[in-house]
Design a protein around this motif. Structure first.
Motif, PDB file in Angstrom:
ATOM      1  N   GLY A  58       0.819  -1.290  -0.020  1.00  0.00           N
ATOM      2  CA  GLY A  58      -0.202   0.327  -0.033  1.00  0.00           C
ATOM      3  C   GLY A  58       0.665   1.112   0.111  1.00  0.00           C
ATOM      4  N   TYR A  59       2.227   1.434  -0.031  1.00  0.00           N
ATOM      5  CA  TYR A  59       3.035   2.161   0.165  1.00  0.00           C
ATOM      6  C   TYR A  59       3.499   2.744  -1.189  1.00  0.00           C
ATOM      7  N   THR A  60       3.577   3.964  -1.793  1.00  0.00           N
ATOM      8  CA  THR A  60       4.183   4.186  -2.844  1.00  0.00           C
ATOM      9  C   THR A  60       5.217   5.357  -2.635  1.00  0.00           C
ATOM     10  N   SER A  61       6.283   5.146  -3.224  1.00  0.00           N
ATOM     11  CA  SER A  61       7.591   5.815  -2.799  1.00  0.00           C
ATOM     12  C   SER A  61       7.298   7.371  -3.320  1.00  0.00           C
ATOM     13  N   PRO A  62       7.830   8.038  -2.727  1.00  0.00           N
ATOM     14  CA  PRO A  62       7.522   9.588  -3.123  1.00  0.00           C
ATOM     15  C   PRO A  62       8.044   9.970  -4.423  1.00  0.00           C
ATOM     16  N   ALA A  63       9.148   8.945  -4.845  1.00  0.00           N
ATOM     17  CA  ALA A  63      10.027   9.282  -6.120  1.00  0.00           C
ATOM     18  C   ALA A  63       8.914   8.866  -7.262  1.00  0.00           C
ATOM     19  N   THR A  64       7.952   7.907  -6.862  1.00  0.00           N
ATOM     20  CA  THR A  64       7.046   7.573  -7.910  1.00  0.00           C
ATOM     21  C   THR A  64       5.675   8.140  -7.641  1.00  0.00           C
ATOM     22  N   HIS A  65       5.638   9.200  -6.904  1.00  0.00           N
ATOM     23  CA  HIS A  65       4.438   9.987  -6.822  1.00  0.00           C
ATOM     24  C   HIS A  65       4.260  10.950  -8.084  1.00  0.00           C
ATOM     25  N   PHE A 142      -6.656   2.598 -22.754  1.00  0.00           N
ATOM     26  CA  PHE A 142      -5.240   2.094 -23.322  1.00  0.00           C
ATOM     27  C   PHE A 142      -5.673   0.753 -24.212  1.00  0.00           C
ATOM     28  N   GLY A 143      -6.521   0.239 -23.908  1.00  0.00           N
ATOM     29  CA  GLY A 143      -6.809  -0.933 -24.872  1.00  0.00           C
ATOM     30  C   GLY A 143      -7.535  -0.524 -26.176  1.00  0.00           C
ATOM     31  N   GLU A 144      -8.035   0.631 -26.257  1.00  0.00           N
ATOM     32  CA  GLU A 144      -8.708   1.212 -27.507  1.00  0.00           C
ATOM     33  C   GLU A 144      -7.702   2.044 -28.421  1.00  0.00           C
ATOM     34  N   ILE A 145      -6.682   2.251 -27.781  1.00  0.00           N
ATOM     35  CA  ILE A 145      -5.535   2.866 -28.553  1.00  0.00           C
ATOM     36  C   ILE A 145      -4.660   2.110 -29.748  1.00  0.00           C
ATOM     37  N   ILE A 146      -4.684   2.490 -30.708  1.00  0.00           N
ATOM     38  CA  ILE A 146      -4.318   1.634 -32.121  1.00  0.00           C
ATOM     39  C   ILE A 146      -2.728   1.622 -32.223  1.00  0.00           C
ATOM     40  N   ASP A 147      -2.223   2.948 -32.327  1.00  0.00           N
ATOM     41  CA  ASP A 147      -0.749   2.900 -32.422  1.00  0.00           C
ATOM     42  C   ASP A 147      -0.263   3.710 -31.108  1.00  0.00           C
ATOM     43  N   LYS A 148       0.211   2.804 -30.471  1.00  0.00           N
ATOM     44  CA  LYS A 148       0.680   3.186 -29.059  1.00  0.00           C
ATOM     45  C   LYS A 148       2.098   3.758 -29.015  1.00  0.00           C
ATOM     46  N   ASP A 149       2.800   4.453 -28.360  1.00  0.00           N
ATOM     47  CA  ASP A 149       4.033   4.921 -28.465  1.00  0.00           C
ATOM     48  C   ASP A 149       4.532   4.620 -26.950  1.00  0.00           C
ATOM     49  N   VAL A 150       5.994   5.029 -26.971  1.00  0.00           N
ATOM     50  CA  VAL A 150       6.506   4.670 -25.601  1.00  0.00           C
ATOM     51  C   VAL A 150       5.996   5.538 -24.438  1.00  0.00           C
ATOM     52  N   VAL A 151       5.464   6.859 -24.792  1.00  0.00           N
ATOM     53  CA  VAL A 151       4.908   7.509 -23.827  1.00  0.00           C
ATOM     54  C   VAL A 151       3.349   6.771 -23.136  1.00  0.00           C
ATOM     55  N   THR A 152       2.762   6.372 -24.188  1.00  0.00           N
ATOM     56  CA  THR A 152       1.729   5.674 -23.701  1.00  0.00           C
ATOM     57  C   THR A 152       1.778   4.728 -22.658  1.00  0.00           C
ATOM     58  N   TRP A 153       2.584   3.655 -23.303  1.00  0.00           N
ATOM     59  CA  TRP A 153       2.956   2.576 -22.427  1.00  0.00           C
ATOM     60  C   TRP A 153       3.516   3.117 -21.070  1.00  0.00           C
ATOM     61  N   ASN A 154       4.215   4.173 -21.011  1.00  0.00           N
ATOM     62  CA  ASN A 154       4.897   4.606 -19.648  1.00  0.00           C
ATOM     63  C   ASN A 154       3.606   5.167 -19.038  1.00  0.00           C
ATOM     64  N   ALA A 155       2.524   5.804 -19.666  1.00  0.00           N
ATOM     65  CA  ALA A 155       1.680   6.325 -18.663  1.00  0.00           C
ATOM     66  C   ALA A 155       0.621   5.136 -18.104  1.00  0.00           C
ATOM     67  N   ILE A 156       0.490   3.878 -18.899  1.00  0.00           N
ATOM     68  CA  ILE A 156      -0.257   3.041 -18.171  1.00  0.00           C
ATOM     69  C   ILE A 156       0.404   2.278 -17.239  1.00  0.00           C
ATOM     70  N   MET A 157       1.828   2.192 -17.168  1.00  0.00           N
ATOM     71  CA  MET A 157       2.302   1.490 -16.366  1.00  0.00           C
ATOM     72  C   MET A 157       2.540   2.344 -14.938  1.00  0.00           C
ATOM     73  N   THR A 158       2.392   3.664 -15.040  1.00  0.00           N
ATOM     74  CA  THR A 158       2.353   4.590 -14.071  1.00  0.00           C
ATOM     75  C   THR A 158       1.033   4.655 -13.422  1.00  0.00           C
ATOM     76  N   ALA A 159       0.094   4.617 -14.242  1.00  0.00           N
ATOM     77  CA  ALA A 159      -1.361   4.684 -13.629  1.00  0.00           C
ATOM     78  C   ALA A 159      -1.309   3.344 -12.765  1.00  0.00           C
ATOM     79  N   ILE A 190      10.147   3.467 -14.448  1.00  0.00           N
ATOM     80  CA  ILE A 190       8.656   3.049 -13.965  1.00  0.00           C
ATOM     81  C   ILE A 190       8.896   1.685 -13.507  1.00  0.00           C
ATOM     82  N   VAL A 191       9.426   0.678 -14.121  1.00  0.00           N
ATOM     83  CA  VAL A 191       9.463  -0.631 -13.719  1.00  0.00           C
ATOM     84  C   VAL A 191      10.196  -0.986 -12.620  1.00  0.00           C
TER      85      VAL A 191
END
Length: 939
Positions: A58-65, A142-159, A190-191
């Protein structure tokens, strides 16, 4: 399109399996990883798909906020019209402070104008839904996006990370590699952030290798994330290696290694890195300063902490404006004992968060400022923006437990129920401990049984609580249940159960615990070995205890030796305590105040005055001689040795007295028949008397038989509220009984709120001495019915009552069933009572046969009881035989000679009586003079 439909379908399927509230923890993954059938781009794909060991935190590091905001974003191309720019700006404004209503409205607007296919907008919408804890909508988008770029992938992982779904963020990264998508250093940050929260060292090592392979380690943000990751996984050496390899270290790099060392228990390294940082031109910031202050507090380097405080002021980080620094300073000054400085910083702060309040409350608790701690807790509840949390309660509950404030403890328990904090295990564990400290074992047990979840601390708390509250059988039973259901057993578990082994009947169970200690690898833990030695002594197995001591003799510290010496002293093995002390001086020649107190007590109980004086001399040669505990022990020792003058000298020569000193001196006078002087000393008492004082003075009144003094003490007891104390009630019963007022003694007994075993024993004895044997038997059975277990003293009083009232058959029955019915081993005192009981009723030969059939050689006191009976009944023949036995056992005891002389006189054998008197005169034997007291004007 077929691939897109399949992916969207799987995303929707995943969303339907998630619970409605993402604020709650989701169980370890039952998630799928999309497109697992495709061949992975890298050979590490199988490594990331394994979710079995995933831990949800349940803890998220301040670095990932809000990590996504700090990452490099795509360059937004110009829109074809102004409306597109305006909508994009609107979406970004909503992202800063989103809520469900504005999110839905801006989503509808984007959909209406047909801009949902625009990557920057849909990516921003994805982040908006994530921040309002609606991860399902983020995943659907995210599932509806056809052409995903690295920023999109980063965004869903961050979410996923912002919603504490760390394992799924890693799964998405694996899918990203499956689809051949390019990733950047931000992706790996992010990972690593997700793995950091999962404490998954093995997968983190693979990501580290991947970053090296792709040449991304030059990114300082990624390097800083790796420093933080290894530190959180407990691998400080790797964390430091990454730190050293970073060429361009920024302040975040330094902060990561400083806080990492601190969180891994290496406070000295944390301070070392901070000193290196302070030597650089850039200096530190609030994070490094607060970490360094916390490290100083951990090391008790309060001077260093004050120097860093000066550095804080010099760098312009005013305490009133920088929360983390101020909070660390409050903790530092609280731990150093300067609570006024901590309070000054607290009062000066412009804004306070929950950590501030908790630090101040904890500081007051640490310094014993119980009133101030509760005042702050009360004030905190009226602060609108802040409410007490689990940490607040954990800070205040131990204070309640220490001072046994049951009423306040119950109020806190009620607060936890109102705020629905029953799922907070640390709070429930602290409440259990509080109830045990307040001797409310039943309340603690109910709390334990009603807990929906229990951890190792919960089990340790209740096992230790039962042990400390004398409920040894329950503790042992619970430990067995614990072992059958939970395989993990900690050092605290073993330390908690050992006090439950406190009698010979528990020695086998104690040996079982010993075997567990060996099995779990605690054989070299000195704390546990000390506890085992004390356990064996309590169980009467001194051989096992001394064997353990012998095994660690050259590595034993003073605590180990004190454990054996105090254990022997407290359990009546005084000679063994002295032998252990001699061995201690031989092996290590170390001792401290605790050692001397216990050795002095042993000499006192053995009435070895000469040897006691040698220890007194040893104490005077060292600084321990000035310790008030040693001085009080010396007063008690001289008192038990009947050396009242030396006891009085020791009392008068003390540099300062405490209440215990006065109690020891009053008790010494009372024990040595100086009861009048004891009462006089009580009148000059320089302190407010306590329960021990009252019980001791009542004992002096009982000896004098002066009821008016006893009544005055009784009145003082009522005014002081000591009448609730079980030992004071027992002393009152004794006093009134000895003064001839059995009726008042019975009233005091019945009005006692808590009737102790001592009070029951006193009442049985009182009835016996007032020739009411049947009443004594009735009270004995009432005591058994109340659930109390009789003691050795109980049966001495009961058998004496039967003896004084001629209830011989009943007395014989109780003696014969002491062990099998009530678990009390017959001792010499009980056998004396039986002989006296038979002798009083004239059954002298039965008494003689009883003595002859004893399994062990009889004590002189047993033959003495028979000789007294022979004197009473004038049985010359048996009296001579018994007297000859006693003369061989104790030739210097004048009482036996006089008893036989009286038998001669009673039977008319004057010549024999005269000859015996001459023998006494030639040997110079003298009998202590008796005396009588008349209290004129007593009532």
């Amino acid at each position: 399109m077929k691939k897109l439909s399949n992916y969207a379908y799987k995303a929707l399927l995943f969303c339907s399996s998630l619970p409605n509230k993402f604020s709650q923890h989701i169980p370890p993954f039952q998630f799928f990883s999309p497109n697992l059938s495709q061949k992975p781009l890298f050979p590490i794909h199988h490594f990331f798909i394994t979710h079995g060991n995933t831990q949800v935190s349940g803890y998220t590091s301040p670095a990932t906020h809000q990590l996504f905001d700090k990452m490099p974003q795509r360059r937004v191309q110009d829109f074809k019209n102004v409306e597109g720019h305006e909508i994009f700006e609107l979406v970004n404004i909503v992202k800063e402070n989103p809520d469900i209503l504005t999110a839905s409205q801006v989503h509808a607007l984007v959909l209406k104008v047909g801009m949902l296919a625009h990557l920057p907008i849909i990516t921003t919408l994805l982040i908006i839904y994530s921040r309002i804890k609606n991860l399902i909508s983020s995943l659907v988008l995210f599932g509806e996006i056809i052409d995903k770029d690295v920023v999109t992938w980063n965004a869903i992982m961050t979410a996923c990370i912002e919603n504490n779904i760390f394992g799924y963020a890693v799964s998405i990264f694996a899918e990203m590699m499956n689809e051949g998508e390019q990733f950047d250093s931000a992706t790996l940050v992010i990972v690593i952030s997700a793995l950091s929260n999962m404490r998954d060292l093995r997968k983190g090592l693979v990501v580290h290798c991947l970053s090296m392979k792709m040449g991304m380690l030059s990114d300082s943000i990624l390097g800083n994330a790796l420093i933080d990751f290894y530190a959180k996984c407990g691998n400080l050496s790797l964390s430091e290696c990454v730190f050293l390899e970073i060429e361009c270290k920024d302040v975040v790099s330094w902060n990561s290694v400083i806080s990492g060392c601190l969180n891994n228990g290496r406070a000295e390294k944390s301070l070392l890195y901070f000193k290196q940082l302070a030597g650089l031109v850039k200096g530190g910031d609030t994070v490094s300063l607060s970490s360094a202050i916390a490290a100083s507090a951990c090391l008790d380097e309060f001077g260093c902490g004050q120097a860093i405080h000066g550095c804080v002021i010099k760098l312009g980080y005013e305490e009133s404006c920088h929360l983390s620094v101020a909070n660390s300073l409050i903790s530092l000054y609280s731990q150093s004992g300067d609570i006024d400085a901590a309070e000054y910083i607290f009062d000066k702060m412009e804004y306070k968060d929950i950590i501030t309040w908790n630090s101040m409350i904890s500081g007051f608790a640490l310094n014993g400022k119980i009133g101030e701690a509760f005042d702050d807790l009360h004030e905190m509840q009226f602060t609108r923006t802040i409410e007490p949390d689990a940490v607040t309660l954990i800070s205040i509950i131990p204070l309640v437990a220490e001072f046994t404030l049951l009423r306040e403890g119950k109020a806190i328990h009620g607060f936890t129920i109102r705020r629905e904090m029953g799922a907070e295990l640390p709070v429930m564990n602290a409440l259990m401990d509080m109830y045990f400290n307040c001797t409310r074992a039943k309340d603690a047990e109910n709390l334990f049984l009603n807990m929906s979840k229990k951890d190792l601390v919960s089990w340790n708390t209740i096992i230790s609580g039962y042990s400390q509250n004398g409920r040894c059988r329950e503790a042992q039973s619970l430990f067995k249940k614990f072992r059958s259901g939970i395989s993990k057993c900690s050092l605290s578990t073993l330390l908690g159960i050992l006090p439950a082994c406190d009698s010979p009947n528990s020695v086998q169970f104690g040996k079982l615990i010993h075997s567990w200690e060996v099995k779990l690898g605690f054989v070299n833990n000195i704390i546990l070995v000390n506890s085992l030695m004390y356990m064996y002594i309590s169980c009467g197995d001194l051989v096992a205890s001394f064997k353990l001591l012998e095994e660690i003799a050259y590595n034993a510290d003073v605590v180990s030796w004190n454990t054996v010496i105090s254990g022997c002293t407290q359990n009546g093995h005084f000679w063994e305590a002295l032998n252990a002390f001699k061995l201690m001086r031989l092996k290590s020649n170390i001792h401290d105040t605790i050692t001397l107190v216990n050795i002095i007590s042993a000499y006192g109980n053995l009435e070895l005055t000469y040897e006691g004086k040698s220890i007194h001399a040893l104490a005077l040669k060292t600084s321990a001689g000035q310790d008030i505990r040693v001085q009080n022990a010396l007063i008690t020792m001289y008192g038990k040795s009947s050396d009242v003058e030396n006891a009085r000298s020791g009392f008068e020569l003390c540099f300062y007295h405490n209440l215990c000193s006065w109690n020891c001196m009053i008790s010494t006078l009372a024990q040595n028949k100086n009861s009048k002087e004891a009462i006089e000393l009580f009148r000059f008492l320089e302190f407010e008397p306590d329960e021990i004082t009252m019980a001791t003075v009542l004992s002096a009144c009982r000896q004098l038989g002066i009821i008016r003094h006893g009544k005055q003490i009784h009145a003082h007891v009522i005014r002081s509220g000591f009448y609730k104390n079980a030992f004071v009630s027992a002393a009152l019963v004794d006093m009134y009984s000895s003064c001839g007022r059995l009726d008042i003694a019975h009233q005091v007994f019945q009005s006692s709120e808590e009737i102790s075993l001592a009070a029951w024993n006193s009442m049985i004895s009182a009835c016996g001495f007032h020739s009411n044997g049947q009443k004594a038997i009735d009270i004995f059975h009432e005591m058994i019915y109340s659930g109390l277990t009789p003691s050795k003293v109980t049966f001495i009083n009961l058998l004496t009552a039967c003896s004084h009232t001629g209830l011989v058959d009943q007395g014989f029955w109780y003696y014969n069933h002491m062990l099998d019915e009530f678990g009390v081993q017959p001792s010499t005192e009980h056998q004396v009572c039986v002989v006296d009981m038979l002798g009083r009723s004239g059954r002298l030969h039965e008494a003689y046969n009883f003595i002859k059939e004893l399994p062990r050689p009889p004590d002189p006191g047993i033959w003495g009881a028979l000789l007294s009976a022979c004197n009473y009944h004038g049985d010359l023949q048996l009296g001579k035989e018994v007297a000859n036995i006693l003369f061989s056992l104790e030739p210097e005891n004048v009482g036996y000679h006089l008893a036989l002389s009286n038998i001669y006189v009673a039977t008319g054998s004057w010549n024999e009586a005269g000859e015996l008197r001459d023998i006494v005169h030639r040997k110079g034997l003298r009998k202590s003079a008796a005396y009588s007291i008349i209290d004129v004007g007593s009532s």
